[in-house]
Design a protein around this motif. Structure first.
Motif, PDB file in Angstrom:
ATOM      1  N   UNK A 232      -6.179  -9.167  -5.401  1.00 54.44           N
ATOM      2  CA  UNK A 232      -7.082  -8.310  -4.628  1.00 54.44           C
ATOM      3  C   UNK A 232      -6.288  -7.221  -3.882  1.00 54.44           C
ATOM      4  N   UNK A 233      -5.183  -7.619  -3.255  1.00 55.61           N
ATOM      5  CA  UNK A 233      -4.384  -6.648  -2.496  1.00 55.61           C
ATOM      6  C   UNK A 233      -3.885  -5.550  -3.423  1.00 55.61           C
TER       7      UNK A 233
ATOM      8  N   UNK B   1      -6.943  16.366 -11.536  1.00 59.03           N
ATOM      9  CA  UNK B   1      -6.442  15.222 -10.769  1.00 59.03           C
ATOM     10  C   UNK B   1      -7.570  14.623  -9.919  1.00 59.03           C
ATOM     11  N   UNK B   2      -8.392  15.495  -9.352  1.00 61.25           N
ATOM     12  CA  UNK B   2      -9.476  15.015  -8.501  1.00 61.25           C
ATOM     13  C   UNK B   2     -10.443  14.133  -9.295  1.00 61.25           C
ATOM     14  N   UNK B   3     -10.768  14.600 -10.504  1.00 66.72           N
ATOM     15  CA  UNK B   3     -11.712  13.857 -11.340  1.00 66.72           C
ATOM     16  C   UNK B   3     -11.107  12.509 -11.761  1.00 66.72           C
ATOM     17  N   UNK B   4      -9.849  12.564 -12.178  1.00 71.97           N
ATOM     18  CA  UNK B   4      -9.184  11.328 -12.599  1.00 71.97           C
ATOM     19  C   UNK B   4      -9.164  10.303 -11.464  1.00 71.97           C
ATOM     20  N   UNK B   5      -8.771  10.753 -10.284  1.00 74.82           N
ATOM     21  CA  UNK B   5      -8.638   9.840  -9.146  1.00 74.82           C
ATOM     22  C   UNK B   5     -10.002   9.263  -8.753  1.00 74.82           C
ATOM     23  N   UNK B   6     -11.059  10.062  -8.891  1.00 70.26           N
ATOM     24  CA  UNK B   6     -12.404   9.568  -8.591  1.00 70.26           C
ATOM     25  C   UNK B   6     -12.756   8.390  -9.503  1.00 70.26           C
ATOM     26  N   UNK B   7     -12.481   8.547 -10.792  1.00 69.54           N
ATOM     27  CA  UNK B   7     -12.814   7.477 -11.745  1.00 69.54           C
ATOM     28  C   UNK B   7     -11.947   6.237 -11.519  1.00 69.54           C
ATOM     29  N   UNK B   8     -10.663   6.460 -11.277  1.00 68.76           N
ATOM     30  CA  UNK B   8      -9.794   5.285 -11.113  1.00 68.76           C
ATOM     31  C   UNK B   8     -10.126   4.535  -9.829  1.00 68.76           C
ATOM     32  N   UNK B   9     -10.442   5.284  -8.756  1.00 66.57           N
ATOM     33  CA  UNK B   9     -10.817   4.618  -7.502  1.00 66.57           C
ATOM     34  C   UNK B   9     -12.113   3.824  -7.709  1.00 66.57           C
TER      35      UNK B   9
ATOM     36  N   UNK C  42      -4.949  -1.754  -3.269  1.00 69.13           N
ATOM     37  CA  UNK C  42      -3.887  -0.785  -3.061  1.00 69.13           C
ATOM     38  C   UNK C  42      -4.116   0.436  -3.959  1.00 69.13           C
ATOM     39  N   UNK C  43      -4.442   0.181  -5.238  1.00 70.14           N
ATOM     40  CA  UNK C  43      -4.755   1.271  -6.166  1.00 70.14           C
ATOM     41  C   UNK C  43      -5.966   2.051  -5.680  1.00 70.14           C
ATOM     42  N   UNK C  44      -6.981   1.333  -5.251  1.00 69.25           N
ATOM     43  CA  UNK C  44      -8.226   1.956  -4.794  1.00 69.25           C
ATOM     44  C   UNK C  44      -7.956   2.925  -3.644  1.00 69.25           C
ATOM     45  N   UNK C  45      -7.172   2.500  -2.665  1.00 68.20           N
ATOM     46  CA  UNK C  45      -6.881   3.344  -1.504  1.00 68.20           C
ATOM     47  C   UNK C  45      -6.059   4.568  -1.910  1.00 68.20           C
TER      48      UNK C  45
ATOM     49  N   UNK D 149       0.863  -1.186   0.000  1.00 67.58           N
ATOM     50  CA  UNK D 149       0.000   0.000   0.000  1.00 67.58           C
ATOM     51  C   UNK D 149       0.903   1.241   0.000  1.00 67.58           C
ATOM     52  N   UNK D 150       0.445   2.289  -0.673  1.00 73.12           N
ATOM     53  CA  UNK D 150       1.287   3.486  -0.824  1.00 73.12           C
ATOM     54  C   UNK D 150       0.582   4.753  -0.366  1.00 73.12           C
ATOM     55  N   UNK D 151       1.401   5.708   0.055  1.00 71.85           N
ATOM     56  CA  UNK D 151       0.900   7.051   0.294  1.00 71.85           C
ATOM     57  C   UNK D 151       1.912   8.007  -0.343  1.00 71.85           C
ATOM     58  N   UNK D 152       1.512   9.276  -0.532  1.00 68.74           N
ATOM     59  CA  UNK D 152       2.402  10.181  -1.266  1.00 68.74           C
ATOM     60  C   UNK D 152       2.253  11.620  -0.792  1.00 68.74           C
ATOM     61  N   UNK D 153       2.929  12.516  -1.495  1.00 69.85           N
ATOM     62  CA  UNK D 153       2.889  13.946  -1.187  1.00 69.85           C
ATOM     63  C   UNK D 153       1.692  14.559  -1.932  1.00 69.85           C
TER      64      UNK D 153
END
Ligand SMILES: [Fe+2]
Ligand SMILES: [Fe+2]
Length: 371
Positions: free
Chosen positions: A109-110, A131-139, A114-117, A40-44
């Motif tokens: 699944x993990x 970016x907000x719109x893109x991330x909404x669709x990918x999640x 991971x992408x979803x989170x 799982x990842x987090x970022x800036x």
């Protein structure tokens, strides 16, 4: 003991000590971080918020229309035959294959989750509308993928508690550029893996031992599009693809390819059941991924260089020897583990310094999933 000897002496039955036999085992498997398991990842988030995609606006907007159109909105639902197929097909499988298949479901699944989170966290923490719109669709997409895999685990009573996993699994911090290199590759590799399996089972339907594989074609088009999004972000920020960053790209290519190769070689029965050999399957996936990655990366790994496969096989052998030493415990095995880790680092270095192939970036970034 060198890696080859270790490999020859490996008793693979010892690798099966941690069979998945209950939901608790499955949840533990998803939670545990190893060198080859999905993380799982987090970022800036502030840096993510500053991204500018205006130089690729036309291609970006077309891509957003595709996300909005959501042609897979009705895809992740089981059909009437699904449950029956699970029963009749799975009853014929031997225990070893079943275990490898559970491992495949859990690690897939993990990685989907991971992408979803990550996409969801970026969405919540940025105000940049692109970016907000893109991330909404990918999640949205990754949540469907993870949910669909989880229902297959639930058929065996191995359902993963996603809330608990999100809370308890550790997170690795990556700077945005590392997220782009790693996630771009994992999306495109995900596409290449799923489409290669789908095409193989299309040719050999008798080898389709679980109905989930019938979903892979339309599924992997989502992954392809996710990869396109990161390709556009990187092409819109050309500094990410120049200078010292080319060395980082090279590092991520080697790390991602090697991890996949090592992990897949722990599942020989799974590939055998589909009529593949793990090595041939992985090289097909490398070939497709390399071809696609020309849209954004100025270099390709020379996967046909003789040293490439030699080093991957050594890394695989070392990883297996390391798992056994870990399982056996004790002082001698601790020393062995140190030796294997050092040998693996040297082997990774050899892979890293195989001369790369330079590639000229095309004017048009977007590709279609035609494999
Ligand atoms: Fe996905
Ligand atoms: Fe994806």
């Amino acid at each position: 003991m060198n890696a080859q000897t270790a490999f020859m002496e490996t008793d693979f039955t010892q690798l099966l000590v941690s069979n998945v036999e209950s939901a608790a085992d499955a949840n533990q498997r998803a939670l545990t971080n190893t060198v080859i398991s999905p993380r799982f990842y987090t970022t800036d988030f502030a840096a993510m918020d500053k991204l500018d995609v205006s130089s690729v606006r036309q291609e970006w907007d077309l891509m957003m229309l595709e996300y909005e159109g959501d042609n897979n909105h009705d895809h992740f639902q089981r059909d009437a035959e699904f449950a029956q197929e699970v029963k009749t097909l799975m009853s014929k499988l031997d225990e070893n294959l079943k275990q490898e298949f559970y491992d495949f479901l859990i690690s897939s699944l993990t990685s989907e989750f991971s992408g979803c989170i990550l996409y969801n966290e970026v969405r919540k923490n940025v105000s940049n509308p692109d970016i907000k719109k893109l991330m909404t669709y990918m999640a949205r997409d990754e949540s469907r993928h993870a949910g669909f895999l989880n229902s297959s685990l639930k058929d065996f009573n191995f359902g993963i508690d996603l809330g608990e996993l999100k809370k308890s699994k550790s997170y690795t911090f990556f700077r945005p550029k590392f997220i782009f290199y790693a996630t771009y590759l994992s999306e495109k590799i995900g596409y290449a893996r799923y489409i290669t399996i789908f095409r193989q089972l299309e040719r050999h339907p008798d080898k389709r031992f679980h109905p989930i594989f019938r979903w892979f074609e339309r599924w992997c088009n989502d992954e392809f599009r996710h990869g396109e999004s990161f390709a556009l972000i990187m092409r819109a920020n050309p500094k990410l693809l120049q200078g010292v960053n080319v060395w980082w790209i090279r590092f991520f290519l080697v790390a991602v390819y090697a991890t996949m190769y090592v992990r897949d070689h722990t599942r020989p029965a799974l590939h055998d059941a589909m009529g593949f050999q793990s090595t041939a399957y992985d090289f097909e996936v490398f070939r497709i991924t390399s071809e696609i990655s020309r849209q954004v990366f100025p270099i390709l790994l020379d996967i046909d260089h003789p040293q490439f496969k030699v080093s991957l096989d050594k890394l695989t052998a070392l990883s297996m020897a390391m798992s056994i030493a870990k399982a056996q415990g004790g002082l001698i095995n601790t020393i062995k583990k140190g030796y294997y880790a050092l040998s693996a680092a040297i082997e990774f270095g050899k892979l890293y310094f195989i001369p790369v192939i330079e590639s000229k970036l095309p004017n048009q970034v977007r590709l279609q999933p035609t494999w």
